[in-house]
Design a protein around this motif. Structure first.
Motif, PDB file in Angstrom:
ATOM      1  N   ASN A 187      -4.302  -3.535   1.927  1.00  0.00           N
ATOM      2  CA  ASN A 187      -4.228  -2.064   1.974  1.00  0.00           C
ATOM      3  C   ASN A 187      -3.874  -1.447   0.630  1.00  0.00           C
ATOM      4  O   ASN A 187      -4.019  -0.245   0.443  1.00  0.00           O
ATOM      5  CB  ASN A 187      -3.196  -1.625   3.016  1.00  0.00           C
ATOM      6  CG  ASN A 187      -3.680  -1.914   4.425  1.00  0.00           C
ATOM      7  OD1 ASN A 187      -4.822  -1.653   4.758  1.00  0.00           O
ATOM      8  ND2 ASN A 187      -2.806  -2.485   5.239  1.00  0.00           N
ATOM      9  N   SER A 218      -1.385  -6.583  -1.250  1.00  0.00           N
ATOM     10  CA  SER A 218      -1.854  -6.525   0.140  1.00  0.00           C
ATOM     11  C   SER A 218      -3.248  -5.894   0.179  1.00  0.00           C
ATOM     12  O   SER A 218      -3.619  -5.119  -0.721  1.00  0.00           O
ATOM     13  CB  SER A 218      -0.882  -5.689   0.988  1.00  0.00           C
ATOM     14  OG  SER A 218      -1.021  -4.317   0.658  1.00  0.00           O
ATOM     15  N   ARG A 258       8.784   3.267  -1.208  1.00  0.00           N
ATOM     16  CA  ARG A 258       8.383   4.653  -1.528  1.00  0.00           C
ATOM     17  C   ARG A 258       7.827   5.324  -0.283  1.00  0.00           C
ATOM     18  O   ARG A 258       6.732   5.005   0.172  1.00  0.00           O
ATOM     19  CB  ARG A 258       7.337   4.696  -2.649  1.00  0.00           C
ATOM     20  CG  ARG A 258       7.403   6.024  -3.419  1.00  0.00           C
ATOM     21  CD  ARG A 258       6.100   6.764  -3.491  1.00  0.00           C
ATOM     22  NE  ARG A 258       5.636   7.222  -2.201  1.00  0.00           N
ATOM     23  CZ  ARG A 258       5.875   8.429  -1.664  1.00  0.00           C
ATOM     24  NH1 ARG A 258       6.593   9.328  -2.302  1.00  0.00           N
ATOM     25  NH2 ARG A 258       5.386   8.754  -0.474  1.00  0.00           N
ATOM     26  N   THR A 303       5.148  -2.382   5.542  1.00  0.00           N
ATOM     27  CA  THR A 303       5.615  -3.731   5.184  1.00  0.00           C
ATOM     28  C   THR A 303       7.087  -3.897   5.557  1.00  0.00           C
ATOM     29  O   THR A 303       7.488  -4.943   6.089  1.00  0.00           O
ATOM     30  CB  THR A 303       5.372  -3.995   3.684  1.00  0.00           C
ATOM     31  OG1 THR A 303       3.956  -4.143   3.473  1.00  0.00           O
ATOM     32  CG2 THR A 303       6.075  -5.253   3.205  1.00  0.00           C
ATOM     33  N   ARG A 357       7.286  -4.649   9.191  1.00  0.00           N
ATOM     34  CA  ARG A 357       6.860  -6.013   9.553  1.00  0.00           C
ATOM     35  C   ARG A 357       7.891  -7.055   9.125  1.00  0.00           C
ATOM     36  O   ARG A 357       8.137  -8.028   9.846  1.00  0.00           O
ATOM     37  CB  ARG A 357       5.474  -6.306   8.977  1.00  0.00           C
ATOM     38  CG  ARG A 357       4.363  -5.547   9.712  1.00  0.00           C
ATOM     39  CD  ARG A 357       2.976  -6.024   9.304  1.00  0.00           C
ATOM     40  NE  ARG A 357       2.668  -5.711   7.930  1.00  0.00           N
ATOM     41  CZ  ARG A 357       2.213  -4.522   7.513  1.00  0.00           C
ATOM     42  NH1 ARG A 357       2.020  -3.551   8.373  1.00  0.00           N
ATOM     43  NH2 ARG A 357       1.952  -4.306   6.238  1.00  0.00           N
ATOM     44  N   GLY A 361       0.764  -1.246   0.000  1.00  0.00           N
ATOM     45  CA  GLY A 361       0.000   0.000   0.000  1.00  0.00           C
ATOM     46  C   GLY A 361       0.786   1.282   0.000  1.00  0.00           C
ATOM     47  O   GLY A 361       0.368   2.259   0.625  1.00  0.00           O
ATOM     48  N   SER A 386       5.624  -0.483   1.018  1.00  0.00           N
ATOM     49  CA  SER A 386       5.334   0.523   2.060  1.00  0.00           C
ATOM     50  C   SER A 386       6.323   0.368   3.213  1.00  0.00           C
ATOM     51  O   SER A 386       6.896  -0.716   3.421  1.00  0.00           O
ATOM     52  CB  SER A 386       3.906   0.341   2.575  1.00  0.00           C
ATOM     53  OG  SER A 386       3.855  -0.750   3.460  1.00  0.00           O
ATOM     54  N   VAL A 387       6.476   1.435   3.968  1.00  0.00           N
ATOM     55  CA  VAL A 387       7.357   1.327   5.137  1.00  0.00           C
ATOM     56  C   VAL A 387       6.697   0.496   6.238  1.00  0.00           C
ATOM     57  O   VAL A 387       7.376  -0.006   7.126  1.00  0.00           O
ATOM     58  CB  VAL A 387       7.808   2.712   5.653  1.00  0.00           C
ATOM     59  CG1 VAL A 387       8.817   3.335   4.698  1.00  0.00           C
ATOM     60  CG2 VAL A 387       6.633   3.631   5.906  1.00  0.00           C
TER      61      VAL A 387
HETATM   62  C1  LIG Z   1      -3.394   7.121  -0.804  1.00  0.00           C
HETATM   63  C2  LIG Z   1      -2.380   6.489   0.093  1.00  0.00           C
HETATM   64  C3  LIG Z   1      -1.050   6.585  -0.232  1.00  0.00           C
HETATM   65  C4  LIG Z   1      -0.091   6.003   0.598  1.00  0.00           C
HETATM   66  N1  LIG Z   1       1.216   6.102   0.216  1.00  0.00           N
HETATM   67  C5  LIG Z   1       2.153   5.515   0.970  1.00  0.00           C
HETATM   68  C6  LIG Z   1       3.513   5.549   0.552  1.00  0.00           C
HETATM   69  O1  LIG Z   1       3.868   6.100  -0.495  1.00  0.00           O
HETATM   70  N2  LIG Z   1       4.419   4.885   1.296  1.00  0.00           N
HETATM   71  C7  LIG Z   1       4.064   4.210   2.436  1.00  0.00           C
HETATM   72  O2  LIG Z   1       4.942   3.612   3.052  1.00  0.00           O
HETATM   73  N3  LIG Z   1       2.785   4.177   2.869  1.00  0.00           N
HETATM   74  C8  LIG Z   1       1.818   4.807   2.165  1.00  0.00           C
HETATM   75  N4  LIG Z   1       0.512   4.760   2.572  1.00  0.00           N
HETATM   76  C9  LIG Z   1       0.171   4.107   3.853  1.00  0.00           C
HETATM   77  C10 LIG Z   1       0.042   2.599   3.717  1.00  0.00           C
HETATM   78  O3  LIG Z   1      -0.962   2.266   2.777  1.00  0.00           O
HETATM   79  C11 LIG Z   1      -0.311   2.004   5.082  1.00  0.00           C
HETATM   80  O4  LIG Z   1       0.775   2.197   5.986  1.00  0.00           O
HETATM   81  C12 LIG Z   1      -0.686   0.572   5.038  1.00  0.00           C
HETATM   82  O5  LIG Z   1      -0.918   0.093   6.352  1.00  0.00           O
HETATM   83  C13 LIG Z   1       0.365  -0.301   4.391  1.00  0.00           C
HETATM   84  O6  LIG Z   1      -0.067  -1.630   4.428  1.00  0.00           O
HETATM   85  P1  LIG Z   1       0.619  -2.774   3.559  1.00  0.00           P
HETATM   86  O7  LIG Z   1       2.072  -2.543   3.651  1.00  0.00           O
HETATM   87  O8  LIG Z   1       0.170  -4.039   4.193  1.00  0.00           O
HETATM   88  O9  LIG Z   1       0.095  -2.656   2.172  1.00  0.00           O
HETATM   89  C14 LIG Z   1      -0.473   5.334   1.763  1.00  0.00           C
HETATM   90  C15 LIG Z   1      -1.841   5.232   2.084  1.00  0.00           C
HETATM   91  C16 LIG Z   1      -2.768   5.800   1.259  1.00  0.00           C
HETATM   92  C17 LIG Z   1      -4.218   5.675   1.607  1.00  0.00           C
END
Ligand SMILES: Cc1cc2nc3c(=O)[nH]c(=O)nc-3n(C[C@H](O)[C@H](O)[C@H](O)COP(=O)(O)O)c2cc1C
Length: 192
Positions: free
Chosen positions: A40, A38, A129, A97, A100, A12, A94-95
């Protein structure tokens, strides 16, 4: 010849366009590409690419090479070190992930497969990113780099004269291809 397999996971962070471009570039390079996203990431992929089904990211005519995996399916092939695959690209990563994986919690398929890649000394490429980065992010990334992951920030350069967004995307994806030792080039190397 054994099947050449890779696992690609979308998380995400912003930048799902990087995943789409990578899939286009590698579809012909592997016998099997496992693909997951994921929970998210789903709404971000929809907002950024207009794609609702992950299936729509599979390049035309390449469906038989791809296997879509549920991000919560810990019974999926890449969950086990006994399943041969070359490694994993998390793009964008994502940071959350990153944190974790660094903690070794392995609660879903992305973090479990990343854990497998690290323990089996397979490729783990993290196209991270986020900006700016906190000390927590930096320490997590440092730990992962120490144990063998490739930290590949989605950080395009400008010396190749990009004209379109796609040129910036290609710069980052080209760096992933180089890490995967794929000969195809999306961007000419410096002075080449
Ligand atoms: C529109 C949007 C953009 C996001 N961009 C980022 C990003 O560029 N980098 C990041 O680490 N998290 C970003 N996030 C937050 C992650 O989606 C969030 O921390 C999420 O829990 C990550 O889950 P995952 O790693 O399981 O996908 C963003 C969230 C949203 C809604």
């Amino acid at each position: 010849m054994p099947e050449k397999r890779l696992f690609v996971a979308i998380t995400g962070a912003s930048g799902s366009i990087y995943a789409k471009r990578l899939l286009d570039a590698i579809a012909g390079q592997y016998d099997r590409i496992y693909l997951t996203a994921s929970e998210n990431s789903v709404s971000i992929v929809r907002d950024e690419l207009g794609v609702i089904d992950l299936e729509d990211l599979i390049p035309e005519g390449c469906g038989s090479r791809f296997m879509l995996l549920d991000p919560n399916d810990l019974y999926a092939p890449p969950s086990s070190g006994s399943h041969d695959y070359e490694g994993m690209v998390i793009i964008p990563c994502s940071v959350g992930t990153v944190g974790r994986i660094a903690a070794g919690v392995s609660t879903d398929l992305v973090t479990r497969a990343a854990d497998v890649c690290l323990k089996e000394r397979r490729r783990l490429i993290l196209v991270v990113r986020e900006t700016p980065l906190s000390l927590i992010h930096l320490e997590n990334l440092t730990l992962l780099a120490r144990v063998g992951a490739t930290v590949l920030p989605a950080s395009p350069a400008f010396y190749h004269g990009p004209q379109e967004i796609e040129d910036l995307v290609d710069f980052v994806v080209d760096r992933v291809l180089r890490q995967l030792e794929i000969a195809e080039r999306l961007v000419r190397g410096w002075k080449e």
